[in-house]
Design an enzyme around this catalytic site. Structure first.
Site, PDB file in Angstrom:
ATOM      1  N   LYS A  75       0.698  -1.352  -0.291  1.00 15.13           N
ATOM      2  CA  LYS A  75       0.159   0.165   0.237  1.00 15.13           C
ATOM      3  C   LYS A  75       1.185   1.397  -0.031  1.00 15.13           C
ATOM      4  O   LYS A  75       2.092   1.297   0.467  1.00 15.13           O
ATOM      5  CB  LYS A  75      -1.297  -0.115   1.523  1.00 15.13           C
ATOM      6  CG  LYS A  75      -1.876   0.885   1.154  1.00 15.13           C
ATOM      7  CD  LYS A  75      -3.431   0.440   2.297  1.00 15.13           C
ATOM      8  CE  LYS A  75      -3.676   1.839   2.132  1.00 15.13           C
ATOM      9  NZ  LYS A  75      -4.815   1.639   3.366  1.00 15.13           N
ATOM     10  N   SER A 154      -9.710   2.543   2.744  1.00  9.98           N
ATOM     11  CA  SER A 154      -8.641   2.485   2.223  1.00  9.98           C
ATOM     12  C   SER A 154      -8.074   2.136   1.673  1.00  9.98           C
ATOM     13  O   SER A 154      -6.712   2.612   0.917  1.00  9.98           O
ATOM     14  CB  SER A 154      -7.736   3.708   2.950  1.00  9.98           C
ATOM     15  OG  SER A 154      -7.235   3.203   3.763  1.00  9.98           O
ATOM     16  N   SER A 178     -10.259  -0.250   6.895  1.00 13.98           N
ATOM     17  CA  SER A 178      -9.732   0.063   6.323  1.00 13.98           C
ATOM     18  C   SER A 178      -8.683  -1.489   5.576  1.00 13.98           C
ATOM     19  O   SER A 178      -8.268  -1.369   4.443  1.00 13.98           O
ATOM     20  CB  SER A 178      -8.631   1.485   5.962  1.00 13.98           C
ATOM     21  OG  SER A 178      -9.114   2.499   6.062  1.00 13.98           O
TER      22      SER A 178
END
Length: 513
Positions: A75, A154, A178
């Protein structure tokens, strides 16, 4: 397609493929389809192939890492040496002022040590502050099962990449939902560890007192292997101190047994099922049904509960179990006065040479840092007003703001487990199905979820494929457990997975040329 870590290792042992061949296959697949889904912000083709070639040249006795030869994605808020840690924000990509990481975050270093091949970096909303996946650095990511629909946020970029078979697995971060929410929307396993099992040092914070990191994978077994590789004590993350003596013994894969749900007891938190009207009110900013699950999600949840019961578990639904008063107690924890400290600590240790704090960033770039990240608010999105920023360690109000409310809420959670003889809680990973966010008038906020209370008290949770809605989009079942019993929780998820086999891959659409 859908290859697992253990199957990939078997193929390597049989000399069916080289690591370079496997790595190139994933790079080709990204090139073929990611123009549609936009899951990746950065692809390190040269670095990934060089790493793969190094692994192919290793003697057989050195090929013993948990993730040896396994292509993964990281990420974009997680520091990788030499890569730009944008955290989805274009302010960290300004020419000449990029946030190029001087070193790996510990979780990345441990994944490398385990033999993983890093393919690239996944898109995420700016600073992870969204329930969908639109960023100023990378644009919009679409769900792997229907690109028009929100993948959730996210960690939506990682979720789409793993679901679409752009990588074997990937990393996510989770401040409120997330990892688990995008895992649910993309028919994956997303694991949020006990706070302190994995280090968040080197991960750009949204709210460092609630942030956490864990794996997203297509199976519980792969998630367990990745968690094994990621965990570890880190002197830069005080929560990880003595974690090795607190956690369960033995490898997490040892907890994965088909009968792990037999005789276990779970309950549905009442506030999730029925909502919290006294907390949210009824204004225009209140979530649907004051946070209660919508009817189609309730139907999906009840089906999943029936499947858990069929696998041998008891599941209770009782209005006395984690009622609205628990949710209200959790929400008294106030971490906003300490947000700037979290950003400054990150930039101090993982910023580029010419800025190591928010103030130094602003001086170097002439650009103001986003107010909501340093105690301010987003107009039209955040309630209340700006908060004076403080240092947690020296704040005389720390007990009132943070320690006291967290201790109280955790005590209610653990006492409820004890009083009702429970092993954990089950609930939907989202209160509503994901939706077509390209439709006229669609919300830009992302599909609503109410799982952030888990982060506030630091307990583990896992989202596992729980079936599909009528429109073909996935439903995710979430289970939370006891602190430092991450292996047990993985075992429950594994037993449910093996009893149901809900995971199947999406049908991808190549971009029009």
């Amino acid at each position: 397609m859908e290859v697992s870590v253990s199957h990939l290792h078997q193929l390597y042992r049989q000399h069916r493929y080289t690591v370079v061949q496997v790595t190139q296959w994933y790079l080709n697949r990204i090139r073929q389809y990611d123009g549609t889904y936009r899951a990746l912000l950065y692809i390190d083709t040269a670095g990934a192939l060089a790493r793969a070639a190094q692994e192919d040249a290793m003697p057989l006795e050195k090929r013993d890492g948990l993730l040896w030869g396994v292509p993964i994605v990281i990420k974009a808020n997680t520091s990788v040496k030499g890569w730009v840690t944008s955290a989805g924000w274009d302010g960290y990509t300004l020419k000449g002022n990029e946030l190029v990481s001087p070193r790996d975050a510990m979780v990345v270093a441990r994944l490398r040590e385990a033999g993983a091949v890093l393919l690239g970096q996944t898109n995420m909303p700016d600073f992870a502050a969204s329930d969908t996946n639109v960023s100023t650095a990378g644009g919009r990511t679409g769900d792997a099962y229907n690109v028009r629909f929100s993948p959730g946020g996210s960690s939506g970029g990682t979720a789409v990449a793993v679901a679409a078979n752009f990588a074997v697995l990937g990393t996510g971060t989770d401040t409120a939902n997330s990892i688990r929410q995008p895992a649910a929307n993309n028919n994956l396993v997303g694991f949020l560890p006990t706070r302190g099992l994995t280090s968040i040092a080197g991960i750009h914070p949204l709210d460092w007192l609630r942030d956490n990191t864990g794996p997203l994978a297509r199976s519980v077994t792969d998630a367990a292997i990745a968690l094994e590789a990621m965990q570890g004590e880190d002197p830069l993350d005080a929560w990880t101190k003595q974690s090795s003596s607190k956690k369960e013994t033995g490898a997490y894969t040892g907890y994965l047994k088909p009968g792990a749900l037999k005789g276990k007891r779970f309950a549905v938190p009442w506030f999730i099922l029925e909502g919290s009207p006294s907390v949210y009110g009824s204004g225009p900013d209140a979530p649907p049904l004051a946070g209660a699950v919508v009817p189609e999600t309730r139907v999906a949840l009840m089906k999943a509960i029936d499947q858990m019961r069929a696998a041998g578990a008891t599941v209770l639904i009782d209005r006395r179990i984690l009622p609205e008063t628990f949710f209200a107690a959790v929400r008294t924890m106030n971490t906003r006065p300490y947000r700037r400290e979290g950003v400054d600590l990150f930039l101090r240790d993982f910023g580029p040479a010419h800025y190591h704090s928010v103030a130094e960033y602003e001086a170097a770039t002439g650009r103001e840092f986003p107010a909501f990240m340093v105690g301010g608010i987003r107009p039209g999105r955040d309630a209340g007003s700006a908060m004076k920023q403080r240092v947690l360690e020296s704040d005389p109000d720390r007990e009132k703001n943070y320690d006291g409310p967290q201790r109280q809420a955790l005590a209610i959670y653990e006492q409820t487990l004890k009083d009702w003889n429970l092993d954990g809680f089950v609930y939907p990973a989202l209160q509503i199905p994901t939706y077509d966010e390209l439709a006229p008038g669609a919300s830009t906020a992302g599909p609503y979820s109410e799982t952030g209370w888990v982060n506030r008290i630091g307990v583990p949770a896992v989202s596992v494929p729980g079936g599909f809605y009528a429109n073909g989009l996935p439903f995710g079942l979430e289970v939370s457990g006891k602190r430092w019993h991450d292996g047990d929780l993985l075992g429950y998820a594994f037993a449910y997975e093996q009893a149901t086999h809900h995971r199947h891959p999406p049908t991808l659409v190549a971009p029009a040329h």
